[in-house]
Scaffold this active site. Structure first.
Site, PDB file in Angstrom:
ATOM      1  N   ASP A  42      44.321  36.642  41.607  1.00  0.00           N
ATOM      2  CA  ASP A  42      44.366  38.072  42.503  1.00  0.00           C
ATOM      3  C   ASP A  42      44.970  37.836  43.706  1.00  0.00           C
ATOM      4  O   ASP A  42      44.737  36.803  44.510  1.00  0.00           O
ATOM      5  CB  ASP A  42      43.033  38.638  42.233  1.00  0.00           C
ATOM      6  CG  ASP A  42      42.825  39.099  40.770  1.00  0.00           C
ATOM      7  OD1 ASP A  42      43.577  39.488  40.039  1.00  0.00           O
ATOM      8  OD2 ASP A  42      41.284  39.203  40.772  1.00  0.00           O
ATOM      9  N   TYR A  70      35.926  27.754  40.545  1.00  0.00           N
ATOM     10  CA  TYR A  70      36.042  28.460  41.624  1.00  0.00           C
ATOM     11  C   TYR A  70      34.925  28.729  42.316  1.00  0.00           C
ATOM     12  O   TYR A  70      33.914  28.135  42.170  1.00  0.00           O
ATOM     13  CB  TYR A  70      36.107  29.995  41.077  1.00  0.00           C
ATOM     14  CG  TYR A  70      37.399  30.395  40.114  1.00  0.00           C
ATOM     15  CD1 TYR A  70      38.499  30.997  40.621  1.00  0.00           C
ATOM     16  CD2 TYR A  70      37.130  30.120  38.647  1.00  0.00           C
ATOM     17  CE1 TYR A  70      39.275  31.308  39.630  1.00  0.00           C
ATOM     18  CE2 TYR A  70      38.015  30.570  37.830  1.00  0.00           C
ATOM     19  CZ  TYR A  70      39.243  31.155  38.205  1.00  0.00           C
ATOM     20  OH  TYR A  70      40.247  31.397  37.401  1.00  0.00           O
ATOM     21  N   ASP A  84      36.031  44.069  43.298  1.00  0.00           N
ATOM     22  CA  ASP A  84      36.247  43.263  44.419  1.00  0.00           C
ATOM     23  C   ASP A  84      36.192  43.829  45.609  1.00  0.00           C
ATOM     24  O   ASP A  84      36.398  45.096  45.728  1.00  0.00           O
ATOM     25  CB  ASP A  84      37.489  42.216  44.219  1.00  0.00           C
ATOM     26  CG  ASP A  84      38.631  42.876  44.120  1.00  0.00           C
ATOM     27  OD1 ASP A  84      39.017  43.958  44.296  1.00  0.00           O
ATOM     28  OD2 ASP A  84      39.834  42.097  43.538  1.00  0.00           O
ATOM     29  N   ARG A 176      35.608  38.331  39.176  1.00  0.00           N
ATOM     30  CA  ARG A 176      34.989  40.108  39.756  1.00  0.00           C
ATOM     31  C   ARG A 176      34.188  40.430  38.865  1.00  0.00           C
ATOM     32  O   ARG A 176      33.010  40.994  39.290  1.00  0.00           O
ATOM     33  CB  ARG A 176      36.490  40.809  39.793  1.00  0.00           C
ATOM     34  CG  ARG A 176      37.397  40.335  40.624  1.00  0.00           C
ATOM     35  CD  ARG A 176      38.495  41.305  40.706  1.00  0.00           C
ATOM     36  NE  ARG A 176      39.478  41.235  39.597  1.00  0.00           N
ATOM     37  CZ  ARG A 176      40.021  42.179  38.906  1.00  0.00           C
ATOM     38  NH1 ARG A 176      39.695  43.480  39.135  1.00  0.00           N
ATOM     39  NH2 ARG A 176      40.876  41.888  37.919  1.00  0.00           N
TER      40      ARG A 176
END
Length: 295
Positions: A42, A70, A84, A176
């Site tokens: 993203d 992540y 987000d 997210r």
């Protein structure tokens, strides 16, 4: 001019799309060099974005199922339209005084095989249209939950209102959505405030170069990893000249002692020339890289 073939691991900055990064690399290497990325990030996310050059782009499909890592910051108390920080606030709620044990109990619900509802603002298709396009147009978008697997979900820090987590997962997991669901499990809602990808398969953050540091083709070439880096878990067959010629012409070769159902073939100079699949007592080329991967 030397051929550019391989992978460069870029530390993607925030605000750029993965496509933006590919476009910048393409301007450095020229239009004649194929460029592609392995694993969309993203725009707000940072971290590992493997970019393939030349015939290494044909190995991107080998990374589709690769595990990814992540580090994310889940901000409790605010839900957003996109799940987000890029979205508009949907609802706010007071953040309760949570203990580490309460947070761990909530996280445990999202470890292993779970059903996850993708964000409305996602690239998934609904009746031929992207979900995010429908959501931006004001349509109500509800996507069906999908089975995904979260291999690791670790609490790194609790600094109210932020829960920092480390995640390792397979394909299809939206961090997210994970942040949104953790907030729901804790009873106060949440969104993903920040995200950094730490690895994609064999490509690690320690190998990554900032996009701004890639000032020209020569600098990029210094950071180029060989194409077989994407195949480190594949057995290697080092072929003699005769078998290398046969493979380059798409012909099967005798398998010899069985080692696996798949292998990567290298010519006597060590260049990657093909991906092979075992077929009984023979190795059958399934993807051939004409002339080898490096000159």
């Amino acid at each position: 001019m030397a051929e550019l073939v391989g992978f460069v691991v870029i530390d993607k900055p925030a605000s750029l799309t993965s496509h933006d990064v590919v476009a910048r690399v393409r301007r450095l290497v020229g239009r004649l060099v194929k460029v592609g990325h392995a694993g969309t990030l993203d725009p707000a996310a940072t971290g590992v974005l493997p970019v393939a050059l030349g015939s290494a782009t044909r190995l991107i499909d080998q990374l589709v199922d690769a595990r990814k890592g992540y580090v994310g910051v889940v901000r409790l108390g605010v839900q957003t339209t996109t799940d987000d920080a890029e979205g508009e606030p949907l609802a706010t709620c007071a953040v309760p005084s949570l203990t580490i044990a309460e947070i761990e109990a909530a996280l445990d619900r999202f470890r292993g095989d779970i059903l996850q509802q993708p964000p409305a603002f996602s690239a998934l298709h609904i009746d031929g249209q992207r979900a995010y396009a429908l959501a931006r147009a004001g349509n109500e978008v509800t996507l069906a939950p999908r089975p995904v697997r979260v291999e690791r979900l670790e609490l790194l820090a609790w600094t109210p209102p932020d829960v920092t987590i480390a995640v390792e997962c397979g394909k299809g997991v939206y961090i997210r959505a994970l942040a949104r669901d953790i907030g729901a499990a804790l009873g106060c809602g949440a969104h993903l405030a920040a995200l950094q990808r730490t690895f994609v398969g064999p490509f690690r953050l320690e190998q990554a170069v900032p996009l701004a540091a890639l000032t020209d083709r020569a600098v990029l070439a210094q950071h180029l990893l060989p194409p077989e880096t994407a195949l480190l878990d594949w057995p290697t067959l080092l072929l003699d000249e005769a078998d290398a010629r046969r493979v380059l012409h798409g012909m099967a070769i005798f398998a010899g002692q069985p080692i696996a159902d798949r292998a990567r073939a290298h010519d006597p100079a060590g260049r990657l020339i093909a991906l092979l699949r075992r077929d009984g007592e023979r190795w059958q080329p399934v993807k051939v890289f004409s002339g080898g991967e490096r000159e």
